[in-house]
Design a protein around this motif. Sequence first.
Motif, PDB file in Angstrom:
ATOM      1  N   GLY A 541       0.750  -1.251   0.000  1.00  0.00           N
ATOM      2  CA  GLY A 541       0.000   0.000   0.000  1.00  0.00           C
ATOM      3  C   GLY A 541       0.783   1.306   0.000  1.00  0.00           C
ATOM      4  O   GLY A 541       0.223   2.339   0.304  1.00  0.00           O
ATOM      5  N   HIS A 542       2.073   1.274  -0.295  1.00  0.00           N
ATOM      6  CA  HIS A 542       2.784   2.551  -0.289  1.00  0.00           C
ATOM      7  C   HIS A 542       2.419   3.374  -1.512  1.00  0.00           C
ATOM      8  O   HIS A 542       2.120   2.837  -2.559  1.00  0.00           O
ATOM      9  N   ASP A 543       2.472   4.646  -1.316  1.00  0.00           N
ATOM     10  CA  ASP A 543       2.148   5.539  -2.413  1.00  0.00           C
ATOM     11  C   ASP A 543       3.385   6.395  -2.686  1.00  0.00           C
ATOM     12  O   ASP A 543       3.605   7.408  -2.033  1.00  0.00           O
ATOM     13  N   PHE A 544       4.230   5.934  -3.606  1.00  0.00           N
ATOM     14  CA  PHE A 544       5.438   6.678  -3.963  1.00  0.00           C
ATOM     15  C   PHE A 544       5.226   7.311  -5.330  1.00  0.00           C
ATOM     16  O   PHE A 544       5.322   6.623  -6.341  1.00  0.00           O
ATOM     17  N   PRO A 545       4.955   8.596  -5.366  1.00  0.00           N
ATOM     18  CA  PRO A 545       4.580   9.198  -6.653  1.00  0.00           C
ATOM     19  C   PRO A 545       5.695   9.196  -7.699  1.00  0.00           C
ATOM     20  O   PRO A 545       5.424   9.261  -8.890  1.00  0.00           O
ATOM     21  N   ASN A 546       6.965   9.100  -7.262  1.00  0.00           N
ATOM     22  CA  ASN A 546       8.047   9.222  -8.250  1.00  0.00           C
ATOM     23  C   ASN A 546       8.546   7.910  -8.831  1.00  0.00           C
ATOM     24  O   ASN A 546       9.417   7.908  -9.685  1.00  0.00           O
ATOM     25  N   VAL A 547       8.018   6.805  -8.335  1.00  0.00           N
ATOM     26  CA  VAL A 547       8.492   5.519  -8.864  1.00  0.00           C
ATOM     27  C   VAL A 547       7.939   5.325 -10.277  1.00  0.00           C
ATOM     28  O   VAL A 547       6.727   5.344 -10.486  1.00  0.00           O
ATOM     29  N   THR A 548       8.837   5.148 -11.236  1.00  0.00           N
ATOM     30  CA  THR A 548       8.373   4.950 -12.611  1.00  0.00           C
ATOM     31  C   THR A 548       8.669   3.553 -13.125  1.00  0.00           C
ATOM     32  O   THR A 548       8.056   3.087 -14.064  1.00  0.00           O
ATOM     33  N   LEU A 549       9.631   2.870 -12.478  1.00  0.00           N
ATOM     34  CA  LEU A 549       9.924   1.496 -12.911  1.00  0.00           C
ATOM     35  C   LEU A 549       9.901   0.563 -11.709  1.00  0.00           C
ATOM     36  O   LEU A 549      10.514   0.832 -10.682  1.00  0.00           O
ATOM     37  N   VAL A 550       9.170  -0.552 -11.884  1.00  0.00           N
ATOM     38  CA  VAL A 550       9.176  -1.602 -10.867  1.00  0.00           C
ATOM     39  C   VAL A 550       9.698  -2.873 -11.518  1.00  0.00           C
ATOM     40  O   VAL A 550       9.279  -3.229 -12.619  1.00  0.00           O
ATOM     41  N   VAL A 551      10.635  -3.533 -10.857  1.00  0.00           N
ATOM     42  CA  VAL A 551      11.164  -4.793 -11.389  1.00  0.00           C
ATOM     43  C   VAL A 551      10.841  -5.913 -10.414  1.00  0.00           C
ATOM     44  O   VAL A 551      11.169  -5.843  -9.231  1.00  0.00           O
ATOM     45  N   GLY A 582       4.285   4.333 -11.456  1.00  0.00           N
ATOM     46  CA  GLY A 582       3.527   5.327 -12.226  1.00  0.00           C
ATOM     47  C   GLY A 582       2.246   5.794 -11.574  1.00  0.00           C
ATOM     48  O   GLY A 582       1.209   5.873 -12.214  1.00  0.00           O
ATOM     49  N   ARG A 583       2.289   6.115 -10.278  1.00  0.00           N
ATOM     50  CA  ARG A 583       1.067   6.496  -9.590  1.00  0.00           C
ATOM     51  C   ARG A 583       0.728   7.974  -9.742  1.00  0.00           C
ATOM     52  O   ARG A 583      -0.360   8.401  -9.366  1.00  0.00           O
ATOM     53  N   ALA A 584       1.663   8.747 -10.249  1.00  0.00           N
ATOM     54  CA  ALA A 584       1.342  10.168 -10.436  1.00  0.00           C
ATOM     55  C   ALA A 584       1.362  10.510 -11.937  1.00  0.00           C
ATOM     56  O   ALA A 584       0.905   9.740 -12.759  1.00  0.00           O
ATOM     57  N   GLN A 585       1.944  11.648 -12.268  1.00  0.00           N
ATOM     58  CA  GLN A 585       1.899  12.088 -13.667  1.00  0.00           C
ATOM     59  C   GLN A 585       2.670  11.162 -14.611  1.00  0.00           C
ATOM     60  O   GLN A 585       2.212  10.797 -15.667  1.00  0.00           O
ATOM     61  N   ARG A 586       3.875  10.787 -14.177  1.00  0.00           N
ATOM     62  CA  ARG A 586       4.713  10.029 -15.107  1.00  0.00           C
ATOM     63  C   ARG A 586       4.260   8.576 -15.222  1.00  0.00           C
ATOM     64  O   ARG A 586       3.974   7.942 -14.213  1.00  0.00           O
ATOM     65  N   PRO A 587       4.199   8.047 -16.461  1.00  0.00           N
ATOM     66  CA  PRO A 587       3.701   6.684 -16.647  1.00  0.00           C
ATOM     67  C   PRO A 587       4.664   5.656 -16.048  1.00  0.00           C
ATOM     68  O   PRO A 587       5.864   5.891 -15.954  1.00  0.00           O
ATOM     69  N   GLY A 588       4.117   4.539 -15.646  1.00  0.00           N
ATOM     70  CA  GLY A 588       4.927   3.520 -15.002  1.00  0.00           C
ATOM     71  C   GLY A 588       5.175   2.315 -15.899  1.00  0.00           C
ATOM     72  O   GLY A 588       4.373   1.989 -16.775  1.00  0.00           O
ATOM     73  N   GLU A 589       6.304   1.675 -15.660  1.00  0.00           N
ATOM     74  CA  GLU A 589       6.660   0.485 -16.419  1.00  0.00           C
ATOM     75  C   GLU A 589       6.993  -0.614 -15.417  1.00  0.00           C
ATOM     76  O   GLU A 589       7.581  -0.338 -14.361  1.00  0.00           O
ATOM     77  N   VAL A 590       6.606  -1.856 -15.740  1.00  0.00           N
ATOM     78  CA  VAL A 590       6.877  -2.969 -14.836  1.00  0.00           C
ATOM     79  C   VAL A 590       7.551  -4.090 -15.609  1.00  0.00           C
ATOM     80  O   VAL A 590       7.064  -4.494 -16.667  1.00  0.00           O
ATOM     81  N   LEU A 591       8.678  -4.560 -15.118  1.00  0.00           N
ATOM     82  CA  LEU A 591       9.362  -5.682 -15.757  1.00  0.00           C
ATOM     83  C   LEU A 591       9.317  -6.877 -14.820  1.00  0.00           C
ATOM     84  O   LEU A 591       9.636  -6.762 -13.638  1.00  0.00           O
ATOM     85  N   ILE A 592       8.908  -8.018 -15.372  1.00  0.00           N
ATOM     86  CA  ILE A 592       8.846  -9.226 -14.555  1.00  0.00           C
ATOM     87  C   ILE A 592       9.844 -10.232 -15.115  1.00  0.00           C
ATOM     88  O   ILE A 592       9.686 -10.699 -16.246  1.00  0.00           O
ATOM     89  N   GLN A 593      10.881 -10.522 -14.363  1.00  0.00           N
ATOM     90  CA  GLN A 593      11.895 -11.466 -14.835  1.00  0.00           C
ATOM     91  C   GLN A 593      11.424 -12.891 -14.562  1.00  0.00           C
ATOM     92  O   GLN A 593      11.020 -13.220 -13.464  1.00  0.00           O
ATOM     93  N   THR A 594      11.520 -13.750 -15.594  1.00  0.00           N
ATOM     94  CA  THR A 594      11.088 -15.140 -15.421  1.00  0.00           C
ATOM     95  C   THR A 594      11.806 -16.080 -16.368  1.00  0.00           C
ATOM     96  O   THR A 594      12.228 -15.666 -17.448  1.00  0.00           O
TER      97      THR A 594
END
Length: 739
Positions: A541-551, A582-594
């Motif tokens: 539930g964290h709200d980090f507005p500046n995170v744009t990439l999650v791996v 990407g919770r604020a203005q900037r779009p978010g990207e998510v990479l899932i390694q598998t």
Amino acid sequence: MILGVAIDTPLRRIFDYRVSAGQPSPPHGGRVWVPFGRRRVVGIVIEYREHTEVPAGKLRDIHACIDTEPVFDPQLLKLLLWSAEYYRHPVGEVLAAALPAALRAGAPLREELRVWRLTEAGRRQAMTQLSARATRLRSIVEYLAHRDAAPASDILQAAGASMEALHRLAARGFVEWQQPVAETASSGTVHPGPSLNDAQQAAVEHIAACLGGFSALLLQGVTGSGKTEVYMQAIAAVLARTGQALVLVPEIALTPQLVSRFRERFDLPMAVLHSGLSDGERLAAWRQAQLGQVHIVIGTRSAVFAPLPRLGLIVMDEEHDPSFKQQDGFRYSARDLAILRAQRLDIPIVLGSATPSLESLLHARRQPETLLRLPRRAAGAKPPRLSLVDLRNQPQTQGLATATVQAIDRHLRDGGQVMLFLNRRGYAPVMFCPGCGWTAQCRRCDAHLTVHGRGTQLACHHCGNRQVVAELCPLCSTMLKPVGQGTERIEETLGLMFPGVALARIDRDSIRRKGELEAVLTRINDNEVRLLVGTQMLTKGHDFPNVTLVVVLNADQGLFSTDYRASERLAQTIVQVAGRAGRAQRPGEVLIQTEYPDHPLLTKLLTGGYEAFAEGALQERERSGWPPFARIALLRAEAPTPAAAMQFLHAARDAAQAGGLLACAQDTNQSALRGLRLLGPAPAPMERRAGRFRAQLLLQAPSHGPVQKFLAGWLPILETLPASRQVRWSIDVDAQELF
Ligand SMILES: Nc1ncnc2c1ncn2[C@@H]1O[C@H](COP(=O)(O)OP(=O)(O)OP(=O)(O)O)[C@@H](O)[C@H]1O
Ligand SMILES: [Zn+2]
């Protein structure tokens, strides 16, 4: 009169005591001091009777009543008694679980407002005028000489004296009491929130319209859709009707943001109940809630039992979270009990999640009017873009694929923050000998030791056992090598790859003390930290507005688990972590390694999101007869030898057969037990843990009726089995994890 008293012991029964004719009789749900063996303990009165089976010579009198009013209101007491029955747990332990430790130990229910102090005369003359033999009176005076004032219970305890002594001192003019100015329960103010979007507005209106009657509503809102805002405005509606609200959250220590958002919005008395409170703080919060002085209680699992006389709405945030199920002792589901509590109080409950449990989804499918949806992110943010990184055809550096490293670099250069998720703390999961293949194993568990401290320490994540690392293999003296990655090692690797970029690690090893998480979260929100690596502590539930990439560094750990709930948990975790991007203005990207990019769980999540996954998972559960299409209970046993655990479970199974319970289950005319099956016994997936061998026997039935009926007949038999004395056993009704 005979009292049936619940006492905090593992015995599955209540105990009879007598109140002699002259004594006042304690209230139903009130506490009493009773003799228990050679001890004196606190019990809770739950029955009044005229007769008892206890022979007259053995029947004992209660020592004293503690309360003049019940500690549980009748509704709450009923719920607790029901839970003891349903979860087949000793009633004394169940009631104890719902009380603050201080009340379990006999502390007064009400805060003593009256305080005592020495008078001027007492201060000057008491010690000279009191007889030397009046030791108790003298200790009281001594005690008070060092302080301004104190409540009677503190004084009497410290001086080992009785109330009478205090009154004698008062009669001589040495002490006096005083009533502090009572605090009036303030009504406070609710600050206005942002204007809601249409979906939020509709949800709040729907909840508000449900107030005053029972309904179990599912608020299914994608990550960042503004569920918290909906809770807060719905709560404002409850407060406006002078009701109280209960907000249940998975782990408060991990979500300080949620509490501060509530504090900013609601400028009124509020209690926060969590495991970090001292006994005194917990008691104070509990008392205020019980007196109706607080308007909102925010708490973790056990707050489902918080006393709230004007409760008007229950909110359960992240209702899918496994922490709502207690995994040892009294194994209750706070989610299920919260729904039941709402039902009995005739109030609504809102279950909120971006990734609802399959139970909630099935319920919403059957009663579509209970589903509230927030399909879009609040404030215009776009959903994050998910893609897979195929680990099979990419060079890797310490678990980071080249494509991943490039993406991190790109996002950092664009000024974004990057979050890496790995569900494994420590440096590396295995210490390995390249010479002979030896690995470091825990002596007491069927598990590898995890490497910690950059390779200098070994620790078992199952039993806590710690060891210092030998550099060389004990068998062939080759230099040992840590293999694989944990969060510590990822942190080290990132530090080397991105020198000069501020980095933070969030896991149970790095965040130990109170306040540490808040400090890191502040540094993240101030954009001081650019790279973040952590375990599921990061997902909550964290709200980090500046995170744009999650791996997601390794999605594969849960893909092939045998546990029936593993895929649900994995899908929820991936979607929740991904939702931090990407919770604020900037779009978010998510990479899932598998290494398994074609695995149906991953392809479903990518193409259809959580709903597509859940649809498939529900079909599978229905086909194979697992919850929510069936009910289960698990009989677990552990013993110093594998044979003893299995023997007990076999005996348990045989006893069911001999007692005719299984025959009833197969006989379709005996509808009460129809469809019930026993599966096993079998050793637990990780058989040895902390030196004990574990095995389990699974009970499966189409609904909870047969499970309850069966357990009612079976448990008394189990308690008398000779094999039960060789093992520790427990029953887990609606078990969530099968180990
Ligand atoms: N109506 C609104 N107008 C503007 N901003 C909003 C509105 N509703 C919510 N927000 C903001 O959007 C962000 C996400 O909201 P919130 O944290 O409540 O989402 P959530 O659904 O609880 O998220 P998650 O489940 O991912 O934790 C927050 O920063 C919140 O302040
Ligand atoms: Zn161990």
